[in-house]
Write a protein that holds these residues in place. Sequence first.
Motif, PDB file in Angstrom:
ATOM      1  N   ASP A 236      38.814  48.999  43.101  1.00 21.28           N
ATOM      2  CA  ASP A 236      38.798  48.771  44.798  1.00 21.28           C
ATOM      3  C   ASP A 236      38.204  47.422  44.809  1.00 21.28           C
ATOM      4  OD1 ASP A 236      39.128  49.146  47.292  1.00 21.28           O
ATOM      5  OD2 ASP A 236      37.110  49.651  47.633  1.00 21.28           O
TER       6      ASP A 236
ATOM      7  N   LYS B  73      49.338  47.301  49.138  1.00 19.58           N
ATOM      8  CA  LYS B  73      48.953  47.955  50.405  1.00 19.58           C
ATOM      9  C   LYS B  73      48.680  46.658  51.715  1.00 19.58           C
ATOM     10  CE  LYS B  73      46.934  51.989  48.493  1.00 19.58           C
ATOM     11  NZ  LYS B  73      45.749  52.709  48.196  1.00 19.58           N
ATOM     12  N   ILE B  74      48.593  45.537  50.932  1.00 16.68           N
ATOM     13  CA  ILE B  74      48.308  44.343  51.983  1.00 16.68           C
ATOM     14  C   ILE B  74      49.683  43.762  52.511  1.00 16.68           C
ATOM     15  CG2 ILE B  74      47.065  42.003  51.969  1.00 16.68           C
ATOM     16  CD1 ILE B  74      45.473  42.972  49.796  1.00 16.68           C
ATOM     17  N   ASP B  75      49.603  43.957  53.924  1.00 17.07           N
ATOM     18  CA  ASP B  75      50.917  43.417  54.493  1.00 17.07           C
ATOM     19  C   ASP B  75      50.700  41.874  54.571  1.00 17.07           C
ATOM     20  OD1 ASP B  75      53.327  43.312  56.044  1.00 17.07           O
ATOM     21  OD2 ASP B  75      52.044  43.455  57.898  1.00 17.07           O
TER      22      ASP B  75
ATOM     23  N   LEU C 225      39.701  43.779  46.112  1.00 17.72           N
ATOM     24  CA  LEU C 225      39.327  43.263  47.296  1.00 17.72           C
ATOM     25  C   LEU C 225      38.995  41.813  47.054  1.00 17.72           C
ATOM     26  CD1 LEU C 225      37.238  46.129  48.745  1.00 17.72           C
ATOM     27  CD2 LEU C 225      39.436  45.085  49.914  1.00 17.72           C
TER      28      LEU C 225
ATOM     29  N   GLU D 199      45.846  40.436  57.144  1.00 16.92           N
ATOM     30  CA  GLU D 199      44.765  41.443  57.430  1.00 16.92           C
ATOM     31  C   GLU D 199      44.406  42.183  55.955  1.00 16.92           C
ATOM     32  OE1 GLU D 199      43.653  42.146  60.294  1.00 16.92           O
ATOM     33  OE2 GLU D 199      44.484  40.592  61.380  1.00 16.92           O
ATOM     34  N   LEU D 200      43.065  42.313  55.909  1.00 15.39           N
ATOM     35  CA  LEU D 200      42.688  42.995  54.757  1.00 15.39           C
ATOM     36  C   LEU D 200      41.922  44.256  55.159  1.00 15.39           C
ATOM     37  CD1 LEU D 200      42.545  42.491  51.682  1.00 15.39           C
ATOM     38  CD2 LEU D 200      40.402  41.211  51.947  1.00 15.39           C
ATOM     39  N   GLN D 201      42.220  45.509  54.385  1.00 18.21           N
ATOM     40  CA  GLN D 201      41.652  46.721  54.630  1.00 18.21           C
ATOM     41  C   GLN D 201      40.077  46.807  54.324  1.00 18.21           C
ATOM     42  OE1 GLN D 201      44.807  46.255  53.565  1.00 18.21           O
ATOM     43  NE2 GLN D 201      45.952  48.235  53.682  1.00 18.21           N
ATOM     44  N   GLU D 202      39.218  47.716  54.636  1.00 13.40           N
ATOM     45  CA  GLU D 202      38.158  47.778  53.970  1.00 13.40           C
ATOM     46  C   GLU D 202      38.002  48.241  52.785  1.00 13.40           C
ATOM     47  OE1 GLU D 202      33.928  50.270  55.482  1.00 13.40           O
ATOM     48  OE2 GLU D 202      35.557  49.887  56.665  1.00 13.40           O
ATOM     49  N   HIS D 203      39.174  49.079  52.288  1.00 18.20           N
ATOM     50  CA  HIS D 203      39.409  49.515  51.140  1.00 18.20           C
ATOM     51  C   HIS D 203      40.836  49.620  50.769  1.00 18.20           C
ATOM     52  CE1 HIS D 203      35.043  50.905  50.447  1.00 18.20           C
ATOM     53  NE2 HIS D 203      35.079  51.383  51.795  1.00 18.20           N
ATOM     54  N   LEU D 204      40.978  49.625  49.430  1.00 18.50           N
ATOM     55  CA  LEU D 204      42.339  49.606  49.050  1.00 18.50           C
ATOM     56  C   LEU D 204      42.749  50.593  48.028  1.00 18.50           C
ATOM     57  CD1 LEU D 204      42.906  45.796  48.438  1.00 18.50           C
ATOM     58  CD2 LEU D 204      43.745  47.153  50.214  1.00 18.50           C
TER      59      LEU D 204
END
Length: 594
Positions: A118, A40-42, A122, A136-141
């Motif tokens: 998760d 999910k990490i672009d 992270l 960019e890293l989301q708050e939750h994966l």
Amino acid sequence: MQAVFNSKSIAVLPFLNIGSDENEYFADGISEEIINALTKIDGLKVTARTSSFFYKNKSLDARHIGNELGVETLLEGSVRIIKERVRITAQLIRTDNGFHMWSENFDRELTDIFELQDEISLLIADKIRENFGHFELQEHLVASATNNIEAYKLFLKGRSFQLNWRLEDINTAITYYEESVVIDPLFADAYVGIGWCYGILASWQYIDHKDGIAKAAFYLDKGVGLNPTSHVGYFGKATISFWGNWLYNEGLSYLEKCLNINPKYTEALEAKSEILTALGKFILAKTTIDSALEINPLSPNHHYTKGNIYYLQGDFDNAIISLDVSLKIDPTFVLAMELKTACYIHQNNYSSFIRYIEINKHLERPNLCKKLFDLVNRSNHFENQNIGVAIDVKNENSTHLPWNFYILIHEDKNSALNTLKHHTELKTGQFINFSNDPFLAPLRQLPNYKDLVSELFSSTVLPSNIEKGKSNNSETLFEGEELNDFATALENTMTNSKRFCNPELSLKQLAYEIDLHPNKLSWLLNNHFGKNFNDFINHYRIKEFQQLAILPENKHITLLGLAYDSGFNSKTVFNTFFKKETGTTPKQWVKANS
């Protein structure tokens, strides 16, 4: 083999199961969930599950694995379930020097498994970002798929059987998935799993097609309805549309939804390549499967798919190269074995063919292959072997090539055509590439065959975003009706002025004549017509030769002379392309059509 290298990259190796063997599925599930989270990490290259799991139970140096997969880091670890608790150890390793960048132990309640996945994902992403650059890293994966750990365990068991790709295991997977949704009726992933399994069974005629497709659609709709962001759900819908119903555009539409959610899902990229292949869009198909191979370089299926693209183009040498890679990864992959055998048949390569038949004990139909070799090549190598084969084309539900049907083509073309029509009506999986299958060359001159192709493909036009691929070059894009207008202008130029008869014709010259930039013409040829410049021009030259060759007034001219009159300037190119285009030699064709 060496994959494309990327500095911001990781492969998650299968976590080692410590303890009871019955929990092996759970350790595999943890590994796969972390892979899915990291994808999910672009900006982060994550090796797909198939390639990562190639190293399961193999003790290899991190540098060796890194070189094969083209990744800078590896995650490895272990899982141990003790009653209602789970203990996980994980370590992040650099592949250039074997240095352990990070390691940690976790001890949690099983019910906290999603939060733990998760947290680990992270932490890993953060360490990679610290060491190799920004993304960019989301708050939750990882989001909780179900609140019931027993339903989740049953789902993972079903998933483990589904991924074996064996008929009996797919049925077992359905049983576990069904038990899962009984416990948690809102578990979307389990419904999607049931739908996918029914879709595969129905598409390949293992169960009643109509009933199976209906069940598949029901469960997939249920799963996607519960989770509209399920990329696997849209992938399942695409599978039904393509393999189950031969609805190419609908399949592509679902795959685009899938890939918009998860652009790194290589099964979807493979499926997209398969649809493009069935439509004869070979260049786009190859570009797509190459994208899948970049992040899943050890997938035997992906290499097979690439080999199949070459095979359907008549490029048997490159097909064998890709199939050999597939078989090096999985020496028991029957699909690749049979396609390689088919390549040897079309090459009329008796020595390689017979050697491969004799040493390959996994090949399912050696006698059929031998008989077909003689039929296709008009030889008698196996004439005295008293090969007895039972022809049963109506119920040919093998998961591999329809050898019985291929033999029937040479024994009774009309019956073969009726059989083909029967299987296109049933939407039988083995026949989905029939319009480009080299074995069907003898049928292609039959009027009813052309009607069949027209009926199935005439209304299929790729969506513009698929045709354009991922190019950012504005010169390759057409606006409004430009594409159709220039395609028509090009075809008119070929038909009316016969510019193809000029052996020195170049792409730039042709572009000038239709007032189009050469870059745009190249794009138009490759992405709209599915041919490169040479194949496009030589196609018209073959048609011109065929018209000239059957005229009585040209009987005194040699076949090579007629070929030169049609625009060819090389005997080798003419003979090679003629065989590729028609499936026979110029002399044989003229004799049959005089």
